[in-house]
Design a protein around this motif. Structure first.
Motif, PDB file in Angstrom:
ATOM      1  N   SER A 103       0.831  -1.198   0.000  1.00 37.10           N
ATOM      2  CA  SER A 103       0.000   0.000   0.000  1.00 37.10           C
ATOM      3  C   SER A 103       0.866   1.248   0.000  1.00 37.10           C
ATOM      4  O   SER A 103       1.978   1.254   0.539  1.00 37.10           O
ATOM      5  N   VAL A 104       0.314   2.308  -0.577  1.00 40.10           N
ATOM      6  CA  VAL A 104       0.951   3.620  -0.519  1.00 40.10           C
ATOM      7  C   VAL A 104      -0.128   4.678  -0.269  1.00 40.10           C
ATOM      8  O   VAL A 104      -1.208   4.627  -0.862  1.00 40.10           O
ATOM      9  N   PHE A 130       4.171   4.303   3.316  1.00 38.85           N
ATOM     10  CA  PHE A 130       4.358   3.076   2.542  1.00 38.85           C
ATOM     11  C   PHE A 130       4.179   1.906   3.490  1.00 38.85           C
ATOM     12  O   PHE A 130       4.685   1.924   4.618  1.00 38.85           O
ATOM     13  N   GLN A 131       3.473   0.875   3.027  1.00 40.33           N
ATOM     14  CA  GLN A 131       3.039  -0.163   3.955  1.00 40.33           C
ATOM     15  C   GLN A 131       3.055  -1.535   3.289  1.00 40.33           C
ATOM     16  O   GLN A 131       2.709  -1.678   2.113  1.00 40.33           O
ATOM     17  N   VAL A 132       3.437  -2.546   4.072  1.00 41.03           N
ATOM     18  CA  VAL A 132       3.289  -3.943   3.664  1.00 41.03           C
ATOM     19  C   VAL A 132       2.555  -4.673   4.782  1.00 41.03           C
ATOM     20  O   VAL A 132       2.814  -4.446   5.962  1.00 41.03           O
ATOM     21  N   GLN A 133       1.600  -5.521   4.377  1.00 39.40           N
ATOM     22  CA  GLN A 133       0.748  -6.205   5.339  1.00 39.40           C
ATOM     23  C   GLN A 133       0.647  -7.673   4.967  1.00 39.40           C
ATOM     24  O   GLN A 133       0.503  -8.025   3.795  1.00 39.40           O
ATOM     25  N   TYR A 134       0.722  -8.533   5.985  1.00 42.56           N
ATOM     26  CA  TYR A 134       0.570  -9.977   5.765  1.00 42.56           C
ATOM     27  C   TYR A 134      -0.578 -10.485   6.628  1.00 42.56           C
ATOM     28  O   TYR A 134      -0.564 -10.338   7.850  1.00 42.56           O
ATOM     29  N   ARG A 148       4.686  -0.206   8.587  1.00 43.74           N
ATOM     30  CA  ARG A 148       4.413   1.049   7.893  1.00 43.74           C
ATOM     31  C   ARG A 148       5.591   2.012   8.065  1.00 43.74           C
ATOM     32  O   ARG A 148       6.134   2.152   9.169  1.00 43.74           O
ATOM     33  N   TYR A 149       5.974   2.658   6.969  1.00 47.12           N
ATOM     34  CA  TYR A 149       7.038   3.669   6.972  1.00 47.12           C
ATOM     35  C   TYR A 149       6.415   5.006   6.628  1.00 47.12           C
ATOM     36  O   TYR A 149       5.755   5.149   5.597  1.00 47.12           O
ATOM     37  N   GLU A 150       6.622   6.010   7.493  1.00 48.57           N
ATOM     38  CA  GLU A 150       5.972   7.304   7.341  1.00 48.57           C
ATOM     39  C   GLU A 150       6.992   8.421   7.114  1.00 48.57           C
ATOM     40  O   GLU A 150       8.024   8.486   7.803  1.00 48.57           O
ATOM     41  N   LEU A 151       6.677   9.286   6.166  1.00 46.65           N
ATOM     42  CA  LEU A 151       7.409  10.522   5.917  1.00 46.65           C
ATOM     43  C   LEU A 151       6.510  11.663   6.376  1.00 46.65           C
ATOM     44  O   LEU A 151       5.385  11.802   5.890  1.00 46.65           O
ATOM     45  N   ARG A 152       7.006  12.512   7.280  1.00 46.89           N
ATOM     46  CA  ARG A 152       6.153  13.486   7.953  1.00 46.89           C
ATOM     47  C   ARG A 152       6.724  14.902   7.810  1.00 46.89           C
ATOM     48  O   ARG A 152       7.895  15.145   8.134  1.00 46.89           O
ATOM     49  N   GLN A 182      10.786  11.064  10.273  1.00 49.53           N
ATOM     50  CA  GLN A 182      10.437   9.748   9.743  1.00 49.53           C
ATOM     51  C   GLN A 182      10.042   8.831  10.900  1.00 49.53           C
ATOM     52  O   GLN A 182      10.475   9.027  12.043  1.00 49.53           O
ATOM     53  N   ARG A 183       9.244   7.820  10.568  1.00 50.37           N
ATOM     54  CA  ARG A 183       8.785   6.915  11.614  1.00 50.37           C
ATOM     55  C   ARG A 183       8.454   5.550  11.039  1.00 50.37           C
ATOM     56  O   ARG A 183       7.915   5.441   9.936  1.00 50.37           O
ATOM     57  N   LEU A 184       8.774   4.505  11.801  1.00 48.94           N
ATOM     58  CA  LEU A 184       8.370   3.135  11.499  1.00 48.94           C
ATOM     59  C   LEU A 184       7.329   2.691  12.513  1.00 48.94           C
ATOM     60  O   LEU A 184       7.448   2.995  13.708  1.00 48.94           O
ATOM     61  N   ARG A 185       6.310   1.959  12.014  1.00 46.76           N
ATOM     62  CA  ARG A 185       5.258   1.434  12.874  1.00 46.76           C
ATOM     63  C   ARG A 185       5.070  -0.055  12.575  1.00 46.76           C
ATOM     64  O   ARG A 185       4.924  -0.443  11.419  1.00 46.76           O
ATOM     65  N   TYR A 186       5.076  -0.872  13.641  1.00 46.16           N
ATOM     66  CA  TYR A 186       4.784  -2.296  13.469  1.00 46.16           C
ATOM     67  C   TYR A 186       3.566  -2.660  14.311  1.00 46.16           C
ATOM     68  O   TYR A 186       3.520  -2.374  15.514  1.00 46.16           O
TER      69      TYR A 186
END
Length: 293
Positions: A103-104, A130-134, A148-152, A182-186
């Motif tokens: 996803s974007v 930007f996101q990848v999901q399983y 999810r990777y975020e540009l803020r 920037q931020r990463l979310r799991y």
């Protein structure tokens, strides 16, 4: 992996959330916990495009009480103050039976009203994600792992009088190098049907997740690498083939180290969270199969 093991992982994450809250509150001198009560509503609207492609729009509306370190009352009213309004679009590419979805979100908008320093301010944000999901199954349990990777980019923070007011000049200078983070979310999430083994229309279910946020980049200091953690547990219902709703409790831990005027505070938010999901909004407008024109 069995459903029991996945649930065990989720319990470990929740325990980690409680441990991190206790550790951040006790590991530094004069560190205090500042609670607030909030109400968060989110509607996720999904529609088909073609083949594996789909679109989604997230609409969020959040309000909050005053925090306990603000001495003007309204400490127990989760609807006392505006907090956030969010609009975020997505484009998804679903690989079907593999369980993978990419996803974007090209550009979303966050309107945030802050009051934790005793002065009401407004701060806007533009965010790309930007996101990848399983997604998978373990017996009757539906499971999702999401990264999810975020540009803020932040606009100008401005004082505001009250209510959902947007001050002039705040929506400027978004793309300044000094405002970029920037931020990463799991997230690990589970849905567990209660009245059957499948999420079919009319099924009640339990929903729970834990999500860890890690900030990074030159504008994120080492004290703020641990951005926040959210733990949620709630009850939902599969209303139809394309609509679900949920309501539950969310615990949000946010360290606010080395920030004036009250240094080394840890925000602990108790949130009434409500979701309304439309998994295929286009189906609501389609005629039933065999229906006469």
């Amino acid at each position: 992996m069995s459903a029991g093991r996945y649930i065990f992982i989720l319990l470990i994450l929740a325990a980690g959330n409680l441990f991190s809250r206790k550790a951040t509150c006790q590991s530094a001198e004069k560190r205090t916990t500042v609670p607030a009560f909030m109400s968060w509503f989110e509607s996720d609207i999904v529609g088909k495009i073609h083949g594996p492609f789909s679109w989604q729009t997230d609409i969020q509306f959040r309000t909050s009480s005053n925090e306990r370190n603000i001495g003007n009352g309204q400490h127990g009213n989760p609807w006392a103050n505006p907090f956030q309004v969010v609009v975020r679009p997505w484009i998804h590419y679903d690989l079907g039976a593999t369980g993978l979805k990419f996803s974007v979100s090209p550009m979303g908008y966050w309107a945030t009203w802050n009051y934790y320093n005793g002065e009401d301010t407004f701060e806007p944000e533009i965010r790309s994600s930007f996101q990848v999901q399983y997604s998978s199954r373990a017996g009757r349990v539906y499971l999702t792992n999401r990264l999810r990777y975020e540009l803020r980019w932040y606009g100008q923070e401005k004082p505001v009088n009250s209510g959902f007011h947007v001050p002039a000049g705040s929506n400027t200078d978004f793309f300044s190098d000094d405002s970029f983070k920037q931020r990463l979310r799991y997230m690990f999430r589970a849905w567990i049907p209660l009245s059957g083994k499948e999420l079919v229309p009319g099924t009640w279910y339990v929903s729970t997740f834990d999500e860890l946020f890690i900030g990074f980049g030159k504008n994120v200091t080492s004290q703020h690498t641990f951005d926040q953690n959210r733990f949620y547990a709630g009850l939902g219902m599969q209303v139809g083939h394309m609509m679900r709703w949920e309501v539950g409790y969310m615990n949000q831990v946010l360290p606010r180290f080395n920030q004036p005027p009250d240094y080394n505070n840890v925000e602990l938010n108790h949130i009434l969270a409500t979701w309304l999901f439309f998994d295929n909004v286009g189906a609501l407008f389609q005629k039933k199969s065999g229906q006469k024109k």
